[in-house]
Scaffold this motif. Structure first.
Motif, PDB file in Angstrom:
ATOM      1  N   GLY A 110       0.844  -1.191   0.000  1.00 19.00           N
ATOM      2  CA  GLY A 110       0.000   0.000   0.000  1.00 19.00           C
ATOM      3  C   GLY A 110       0.874   1.233   0.000  1.00 19.00           C
ATOM      4  O   GLY A 110       2.038   1.171   0.410  1.00 19.00           O
ATOM      5  N   PRO A 111       0.305   2.355  -0.483  1.00 20.35           N
ATOM      6  CA  PRO A 111       1.091   3.582  -0.532  1.00 20.35           C
ATOM      7  C   PRO A 111       1.530   3.994   0.875  1.00 20.35           C
ATOM      8  O   PRO A 111       0.701   4.036   1.790  1.00 20.35           O
ATOM      9  CB  PRO A 111       0.107   4.616  -1.117  1.00 20.35           C
ATOM     10  CG  PRO A 111      -1.013   3.835  -1.710  1.00 20.35           C
ATOM     11  CD  PRO A 111      -1.073   2.540  -0.983  1.00 20.35           C
ATOM     12  N   TRP A 165      -7.263  -4.499  -1.083  1.00 20.67           N
ATOM     13  CA  TRP A 165      -7.644  -4.358   0.327  1.00 20.67           C
ATOM     14  C   TRP A 165      -8.813  -3.383   0.365  1.00 20.67           C
ATOM     15  O   TRP A 165      -8.712  -2.259  -0.165  1.00 20.67           O
ATOM     16  CB  TRP A 165      -6.466  -3.827   1.150  1.00 20.67           C
ATOM     17  CG  TRP A 165      -5.392  -4.861   1.378  1.00 20.67           C
ATOM     18  CD1 TRP A 165      -5.425  -6.184   1.051  1.00 20.67           C
ATOM     19  CD2 TRP A 165      -4.110  -4.633   2.000  1.00 20.67           C
ATOM     20  NE1 TRP A 165      -4.249  -6.803   1.444  1.00 20.67           N
ATOM     21  CE2 TRP A 165      -3.436  -5.877   2.023  1.00 20.67           C
ATOM     22  CE3 TRP A 165      -3.477  -3.505   2.551  1.00 20.67           C
ATOM     23  CZ2 TRP A 165      -2.145  -6.012   2.568  1.00 20.67           C
ATOM     24  CZ3 TRP A 165      -2.208  -3.651   3.086  1.00 20.67           C
ATOM     25  CH2 TRP A 165      -1.557  -4.895   3.095  1.00 20.67           C
ATOM     26  N   LEU A 166      -9.924  -3.818   0.961  1.00 22.60           N
ATOM     27  CA  LEU A 166     -11.144  -3.018   0.954  1.00 22.60           C
ATOM     28  C   LEU A 166     -11.565  -2.697   2.377  1.00 22.60           C
ATOM     29  O   LEU A 166     -11.408  -3.513   3.279  1.00 22.60           O
ATOM     30  CB  LEU A 166     -12.274  -3.771   0.248  1.00 22.60           C
ATOM     31  CG  LEU A 166     -12.008  -4.257  -1.184  1.00 22.60           C
ATOM     32  CD1 LEU A 166     -11.532  -5.709  -1.189  1.00 22.60           C
ATOM     33  CD2 LEU A 166     -13.254  -4.140  -2.046  1.00 22.60           C
ATOM     34  N   ILE A 219      -7.804  -0.190  -2.039  1.00 23.74           N
ATOM     35  CA  ILE A 219      -6.490   0.088  -2.620  1.00 23.74           C
ATOM     36  C   ILE A 219      -5.899  -1.203  -3.179  1.00 23.74           C
ATOM     37  O   ILE A 219      -6.286  -2.302  -2.787  1.00 23.74           O
ATOM     38  CB  ILE A 219      -5.461   0.655  -1.602  1.00 23.74           C
ATOM     39  CG1 ILE A 219      -5.231  -0.314  -0.436  1.00 23.74           C
ATOM     40  CG2 ILE A 219      -5.840   2.048  -1.131  1.00 23.74           C
ATOM     41  CD1 ILE A 219      -3.945  -0.079   0.322  1.00 23.74           C
ATOM     42  N   ASN A 220      -4.947  -1.009  -4.099  1.00 22.96           N
ATOM     43  CA  ASN A 220      -4.088  -2.094  -4.537  1.00 22.96           C
ATOM     44  C   ASN A 220      -2.833  -2.018  -3.675  1.00 22.96           C
ATOM     45  O   ASN A 220      -2.092  -1.054  -3.769  1.00 22.96           O
ATOM     46  CB  ASN A 220      -3.748  -1.889  -6.018  1.00 22.96           C
ATOM     47  CG  ASN A 220      -2.614  -2.781  -6.489  1.00 22.96           C
ATOM     48  OD1 ASN A 220      -2.267  -3.760  -5.823  1.00 22.96           O
ATOM     49  ND2 ASN A 220      -2.036  -2.441  -7.636  1.00 22.96           N
ATOM     50  N   PRO A 221      -2.574  -3.026  -2.842  1.00 26.61           N
ATOM     51  CA  PRO A 221      -1.395  -2.937  -1.975  1.00 26.61           C
ATOM     52  C   PRO A 221      -0.069  -3.153  -2.700  1.00 26.61           C
ATOM     53  O   PRO A 221       0.994  -2.912  -2.136  1.00 26.61           O
ATOM     54  CB  PRO A 221      -1.639  -4.041  -0.937  1.00 26.61           C
ATOM     55  CG  PRO A 221      -2.536  -5.022  -1.602  1.00 26.61           C
ATOM     56  CD  PRO A 221      -3.371  -4.231  -2.584  1.00 26.61           C
ATOM     57  N   GLU A 222      -0.122  -3.621  -3.952  1.00 29.04           N
ATOM     58  CA  GLU A 222       1.111  -3.943  -4.672  1.00 29.04           C
ATOM     59  C   GLU A 222       1.607  -2.748  -5.486  1.00 29.04           C
ATOM     60  O   GLU A 222       0.935  -1.730  -5.608  1.00 29.04           O
ATOM     61  CB  GLU A 222       0.866  -5.123  -5.617  1.00 29.04           C
ATOM     62  CG  GLU A 222       0.371  -6.370  -4.889  1.00 29.04           C
ATOM     63  CD  GLU A 222       0.380  -7.591  -5.771  1.00 29.04           C
ATOM     64  OE1 GLU A 222       1.376  -8.311  -5.734  1.00 29.04           O
ATOM     65  OE2 GLU A 222      -0.605  -7.825  -6.516  1.00 29.04           O
ATOM     66  N   ALA A 223       2.800  -2.932  -6.071  1.00 28.04           N
ATOM     67  CA  ALA A 223       3.385  -1.862  -6.882  1.00 28.04           C
ATOM     68  C   ALA A 223       3.769  -2.351  -8.267  1.00 28.04           C
ATOM     69  O   ALA A 223       4.339  -1.608  -9.056  1.00 28.04           O
ATOM     70  CB  ALA A 223       4.606  -1.284  -6.177  1.00 28.04           C
TER      71      ALA A 223
END
Ligand code: GDP
Ligand code: PGA
Ligand code: MN
Ligand code: MN
Length: 617
Positions: free
Chosen positions: A142-143, A308-309, A320-324
């Motif tokens: 996550g950011p 992740w909701l 969010i999308n926790p990945e990069a």
């Protein structure tokens, strides 16, 4: 420190960021010292996440023979790894959930008693890193700065795994600084399980025939041994962001899901966000990067595998999308099916187990319609179209930064996430399941998610094509009792209802086949037509047929103008056979029974209602 005396490169010269002085939180330091005593590495390197460090690691991997640089004229700064033959996919049979009470892991997980597993692991990991460097890899999911961001530190003896974590997460000093400021973190230990005796020559892909992917959800620890394959070794991903995070999410009141995230914009300029759960190798990455085959519509990418909701302060479902980065399936990714992914892979990409061309570029089944005359296959052997075997492994993968994806949404890494309008469940079903059906309400949607079955793919060991239950596409990833997971979803709906903003729930199936065994629906960009129908449902612009299994498009409700699909195929795509669904209900009943009285009563009630509707049909 430098890993090689002089890094050699034939690719574009990367930007070298100055080394930063990393803080080393005492707690992390103490844990690292403890692991070093167990694993006995020759050397310890704290990974900073700098560009120069990545460059040095890649050069080291080239020198070790783990990766080969592709032709920089054709595929700038990109590499191919060929794994050991036994290390090509996730290993579900060697994935363990260790809880004090076996019922807390539930019937769908491999349970082991924690103390017994600890004793076993102690033997397995003792001295496992002899002769190798232990990398200490801090990461954020996550950011950084998002209320949802979560942290971890992985030690690993695989530089290939370090560069993979570097693409897939926010790796290095920034994460370590957040931990130093007090963020809690999950420890993860990874070894390829191939210690080197003094003077012993290394192999290109060190690994061990014995493998373990072990989770202790109660103490929030991860231990992985014997594999360097992404899904087994990038512990931030499946092990943390799904298995451990699902346990955290249940306790803290949010959801950790095996879902893609997209932003869909209509010709009128209205935007909607979708979260979709499909099992591994069932179309998430492709849907996330879809080029709509529908004028005026756009699809932008937020995430392709994990979401992740949570319920925001405004009462709405956010994600969010926790990945990069993206760890995507290569075969089937082509200019016709997924031009966005193909262009994302222009350079700076690590490919694993694809084939290579004599010119030094990559190839896999489906990249081009025509097969090249000559290739080196994923095993490193000569290949021609007459070889009669796939050139790329069916689960060959690309690892690429999210930022490199041309369809990435501007707000993909917004710390506050995006508001979700609809949830989609899907699977790979040659028969029975229609192209799209809408749930009657949230609880019916939870029932749909809980009863998803899908044909197995090459993403994990097992028989490809065999149908199995894969509730919420989370069968391999729920870190706790799946019945409690269902209850958590039902509870989530109750909390959402209080704010009266409950997302719609749909089920899709891109994979229904005709009598001749070919797919009835063209899929890929044409799946935008299904999204269009969903948007119209969300906005209340179209009615639906009330079928026993949910709401189906009315005749002409789905826009099929210009699609290569004839009337008969279209009818078959939406045919609901009550007999077949009654058999499915029997199977669902058996599945539900495996949870005993831990199964939420609501799901049993949904099953009874479904049977009633099917019998009346
Ligand atoms: P993921 O593992 O869930 O992210 O799935 P991918 O998007 O990587 O797709 C897995 C495989 O399914 C690839 O070979 C794709 O080409 C194929 N696939 C994806 N979407 C579709 C579709 O809409 N129709 C068909 N027939 N195949 C698809
Ligand atoms: P996938 O991700 O869902 O894109 O296949 C890897 C996995 O689930 O093993
Ligand atoms: Mn996945
Ligand atoms: Mn994927």
């Amino acid at each position: 420190m430098t890993l090689l005396d002089r890094p050699r490169t034939t690719g574009p010269v990367p930007v070298v960021t100055p080394e930063r002085v990393a803080v080393r939180p005492a707690e992390v330091q103490a844990w690292v010292t403890e692991q070093a005593a167990l694993l006995e590495p020759a050397d310890i390197v704290w990974v900073t996440g700098s560009t120069s460090e990545r460059h040095e690691l890649l050069q080291l991997l080239v020198a070790n023979g783990t990766i080969e640089q592709l032709n920089p004229e054709l595929r700038p700064y990109s590499f191919i790894a060929r794994s050991a033959e036994s290390d090509v996919a996730r290993l579900e049979s060697r994935t363990f959930i260790c809880t004090d009470d076996p019922a807390d892991a539930g019937p769908t997980n491999n349970w082991r008693e924690p103390a017994a597993m600890r004793a076993e692991l102690d033997g397995v990991f003792r001295g496992a890193m002899r002769g190798r460097t232990m990398y200490v890899v801090p990461f954020a999911m996550g950011p950084i700065g998002s209320p949802m961001a979560r942290f971890g530190v992985q030690v690993t003896d695989s530089p290939y795994v370090v560069v993979s974590i570097g693409t897939m997460t926010r790796m290095g000093d920034a994460a370590l600084e957040a931990i130093a400021r007090g963020a809690s973190w999950v420890p993860a230990v990874h070894s390829v399980g191939a210690p080197l005796a003094p003077g012993q020559e290394d192999v290109p892909w060190p690994c061990n025939d014995t493998k373990y992917i072990v989770h202790f959800p109660e103490t929030r620890e991860i231990w992985s041994y014997g594999s360097a394959y992404g899904g087994n070794a990038i512990l931030a991903k499946k092990a943390y962001a799904l298995r451990i995070a699902s346990v955290m999410a249940r306790e803290e009141g949010w959801l950790a899901e095996h879902m893609l995230l997209i932003k869909v914009t209509s010709p009128e300029g209205r935007s909607y966000h979708f979260a979709a759960a499909f099992p591994s190798a069932c179309g998430k990455t492709n849907m996330a990067m879809m080029t709509p085959n529908l004028p005026g519509w756009t699809v932008e990418t937020i995430g392709d595998d994990i979401a992740w909701l949570w319920i925001g302060a405004d009462g709405r479902l956010r994600a969010i999308n926790p990945e990069a980065g993206f760890f995507g399936v290569a075969p089937g990714t082509g200019l016709r099916t997924n031009p966005t992914a193909v262009s994302a892979l222009w350079g700076n990409t690590i490919f694993t187990n694809v084939a290579t061309t004599p010119e030094g570029d990559v190839w896999w089944e489906g990249l081009t319609d025509e097969k090249p005359a000559r290739l080196t296959d994923w095993r490193g052997e000569e290949w021609t179209p007459a070889s009669g075997r796939p050139a790329a492994h069916p689960n060959s993968r690309f690892t690429v930064s999210a930022r490199q994806c041309p369809s990435i949404a501007e707000d993909w890494d917004d710390p506050e996430g995006v508001v979700i309008d609809a949830i989609i469940f899907g699977g790979r079903r040659a028969s029975n399941v229609p192209l799209v059906v809408e749930a009657r309400d949230w609880d019916h949607g939870v029932f749909m998610g809980a009863t998803i079955a899908s044909e197995q793919t090459a993403a994990a060991e097992g028989t490809v094509g065999e149908l199995r239950r894969d509730p919420f596409a989370m069968l391999p990833f729920a870190g706790y009792n799946m019945a409690d997971y269902f209850a958590h979803w039902l509870d989530f709906g109750r909390r959402l209802r209080r704010s009266a903003r409950v997302p719609r729930v749909f089920q899709v199936n891109w994979f229904r086949k005709g009598a001749d065994g070919s797919f009835l629906w063209p899929g890929f960009g044409d799946n935008a037509r299904v999204l269009e129908w969903m948007v119209k449902r969300i906005d209340g612009q179209v009615g639906a047929i009330d079928s026993p299994i949910g709401s189906l498009p009315t005749a002409g409700g789905l826009n099929v103008e210009g699609v290569e699909v004839d009337e008969a195929a279209l009818e078959e795509l939406f045919r609901v056979d009550p007999e077949a669904f009654l058999a499915e209900a029997d199977d669902a009943e058996r599945f539900f029974a495996s949870f005993g009285d831990r199964l939420p009563a609501e799901l049993q009630r949904q099953l009874t209602l479904l049977r009633g509707r099917l019998e009346a049909a």
